[in-house]
Design a protein around this motif. Sequence first.
Motif, short mmCIF file in Angstrom:
data_model
loop_
_atom_site.label_atom_id
_atom_site.label_comp_id
_atom_site.label_asym_id
_atom_site.label_seq_id
_atom_site.Cartn_x
_atom_site.Cartn_y
_atom_site.Cartn_z
N SER A 70 0.83 -1.20 0.00
CA SER A 70 0.00 0.00 0.00
C SER A 70 0.87 1.26 0.00
N HIS A 71 1.91 1.25 0.83
CA HIS A 71 2.81 2.40 0.90
C HIS A 71 3.48 2.65 -0.45
N LEU A 72 4.00 1.60 -1.06
CA LEU A 72 4.70 1.79 -2.34
C LEU A 72 3.73 2.22 -3.43
N TYR A 73 2.50 1.74 -3.38
CA TYR A 73 1.49 2.20 -4.34
C TYR A 73 1.25 3.69 -4.19
N GLN A 74 1.10 4.16 -2.95
CA GLN A 74 0.83 5.58 -2.72
C GLN A 74 2.02 6.44 -3.16
N VAL A 75 3.22 5.98 -2.83
CA VAL A 75 4.41 6.73 -3.24
C VAL A 75 4.49 6.82 -4.76
N LYS A 76 4.27 5.70 -5.44
CA LYS A 76 4.37 5.70 -6.91
C LYS A 76 3.28 6.55 -7.55
N ALA A 77 2.11 6.55 -6.94
CA ALA A 77 1.01 7.34 -7.50
C ALA A 77 1.37 8.81 -7.59
N VAL A 78 2.15 9.29 -6.63
CA VAL A 78 2.56 10.70 -6.63
C VAL A 78 3.84 10.90 -7.43
N THR A 79 4.82 10.00 -7.26
CA THR A 79 6.13 10.22 -7.90
C THR A 79 6.08 10.07 -9.41
N GLU A 80 5.15 9.27 -9.93
CA GLU A 80 5.07 9.10 -11.38
C GLU A 80 4.81 10.42 -12.08
N GLU A 81 4.13 11.33 -11.39
CA GLU A 81 3.84 12.64 -11.97
C GLU A 81 5.01 13.61 -11.78
N MET A 82 6.00 13.21 -10.95
CA MET A 82 7.11 14.10 -10.62
C MET A 82 8.41 13.72 -11.33
N GLY A 83 8.44 12.57 -12.00
CA GLY A 83 9.65 12.14 -12.68
C GLY A 83 10.73 11.66 -11.72
N ILE A 84 10.30 11.09 -10.58
CA ILE A 84 11.27 10.55 -9.63
C ILE A 84 10.88 9.12 -9.26
N GLY A 85 11.84 8.38 -8.75
CA GLY A 85 11.59 7.01 -8.33
C GLY A 85 12.37 6.69 -7.08
N PHE A 86 12.21 5.46 -6.58
CA PHE A 86 12.91 5.05 -5.36
C PHE A 86 13.63 3.73 -5.59
N LEU A 87 14.81 3.66 -4.99
CA LEU A 87 15.75 2.56 -5.19
C LEU A 87 15.89 1.75 -3.90
N GLY A 88 15.79 0.42 -3.99
CA GLY A 88 15.93 -0.44 -2.83
C GLY A 88 17.31 -1.07 -2.75
N ILE A 89 18.21 -0.43 -2.04
CA ILE A 89 19.60 -0.87 -1.93
C ILE A 89 20.15 -0.38 -0.60
N GLY A 90 21.25 -0.98 -0.12
CA GLY A 90 21.75 -0.64 1.20
C GLY A 90 22.68 0.55 1.28
N PHE A 91 23.29 0.93 0.14
CA PHE A 91 24.23 2.06 0.14
C PHE A 91 24.10 2.78 -1.20
N GLN A 92 24.19 4.10 -1.15
CA GLN A 92 24.08 4.91 -2.36
C GLN A 92 25.15 4.45 -3.38
N PRO A 93 24.73 3.92 -4.53
CA PRO A 93 25.69 3.28 -5.44
C PRO A 93 26.47 4.23 -6.35
N LYS A 94 26.01 5.45 -6.50
CA LYS A 94 26.58 6.30 -7.55
C LYS A 94 27.15 7.62 -7.04
N TRP A 95 26.54 8.21 -6.04
CA TRP A 95 26.85 9.59 -5.71
C TRP A 95 27.67 9.71 -4.43
#
Length: 526
Positions: A195-220
């Motif tokens: 339910s939480h991920l559905y709600q987050v995606k419902a808003v973020t899809e309109e914002m051009g952002i997403g969320f990553l499931g990983i233990g440490f920031q891989p790039k930055w």
Amino acid sequence: MALASQTGSSYCVRIEIIRSKPRNNLVVSTTKNVKASKRKELCAGFLSSSCNSGKKEHILRIDGLGVGCKRGHRVIVTASPPTEDAVIATGPLTKEDLVQYLASGCKPKEKWRIGTEHEKFGFEFGTLRPIKYEQIAELLNGIAERFDWEKIMEGDNIIGLKQGKQSISLEPGGQFELSGAPVETLHQTCAEVNSHLYQVKAVTEEMGIGFLGIGFQPKWGLRDIPIMPKGRYEIMKNYMPKVGSLGLDMMFRTCTVQVNLDFISEADMIRKFRAGLALQPIATALFANSPFTEGKPNGYLSMRSHIWTDTDNNRSGMLPFVFDDSFGFEQYVDYALDVPMYFVYRKKKYIDCTGMTFRDFMAGKLPCAPGELPTLNDWENHLTTIFPEVRLKRYLEMRGADGGPWRRLCALPAFWVGILYDEISLQKVLDITADWTAEERQMLRDKVPKTGLKTPFRDGLLRHVAEDVVQLAKDGLERRGFKESGFLKEVTEVVSTGVTPAEKLLELFHGKWGQSVDPVFEELLY
């Protein structure tokens, strides 16, 4: 509701906390059944304190407001952050109060619940860069307005959301955390996550952002991570480099998933605490999912776990004293009293008290807050700034796993519930680990972040122990009778192959991905 009582006493105090809308107030209702001669002493100190007739009268205090103890009395008081609930406290506190606070978590088995928390990294689809606070604020406001969440503010900044017993909060570098409600079954846990991920995606899809499931920031790098506008994080950011070399990485570049579980008694807490600490390196290996730093392999399977070894050793680690014969609530309080503080929260501001101890605070000896004595709010907040592999509050937190994709968000609580909520599996784990030495437990803690299930242990590999432990978790879940063992599929595959999630990512990096980490943002996208 909590019931405060003392064994052998013929009286008790009940304190009920009810959230009142729309102004984030709390209604505190006290009712009591007491001997007349005891009433004066029973002006209750705090939510589920012991009713000691020999103590001086304690007045119920919230944010400096005193509340008299009158039959049927009800009072509304404003709850101030950073603790939104259970803000009842006494003054002056005693060590016994702190011990009783932890002991108040004891509850009968039928009231045991499962509380799952997970963090995730937000990023822009176009650039893969971490999202800024302004984007997070837009997301929080969007979720609040669309799905009826209550906003949590710090000054003019929205810093979180609350809905019933669920909350959404921001970690220092913008990691987005769901702290789930206490639920009865793993099916409810997974439904909550979905339910939480559905709600987050419902808003973020309109914002051009997403969320990553990983233990440490891989790039930055650290320089690329935005700092969230929360007062406590500024204090921590300044203090961390003084006590370890990796504290800022912990704050700004790690994500975890953890589960919070109950105990029936002090003895039950001790057994679960010991099992949790002994097995935490196995959980770290099973969920290892952080092999990249700034675009390249970092030499670890769980960089997140390694970071904790040099963050602040005064407040983290394997807590060998938990295995002492004398261990109990009081010994944990003694430990916590001497862990250096971060802050005191007064008049809606964080006061830097780094390096001073709660024991000093109890004695009224904080230079940062002259003349101040602690309340239970302060004790609650202090307990949240202690970061061992297993943490004791009024429940136990299992803290050793990397963040990951949604199936693993359900697998982590399944692993621990199967072991700790089943008496047979718990006892078998205690039997398996009974002769492990403090040195062996520490060795596993130190080596597992790099070598995972391939870590040598005694006459074999840690994987062989992990296979037995995962089977015990499965057996425990099946005995619970809720048909929850399917949630262990993710970790069953890991132990059967011996290949951790991090090793799968490294294989993709060196093969299909052409030594680029960018595809991980799609691979582990929620």
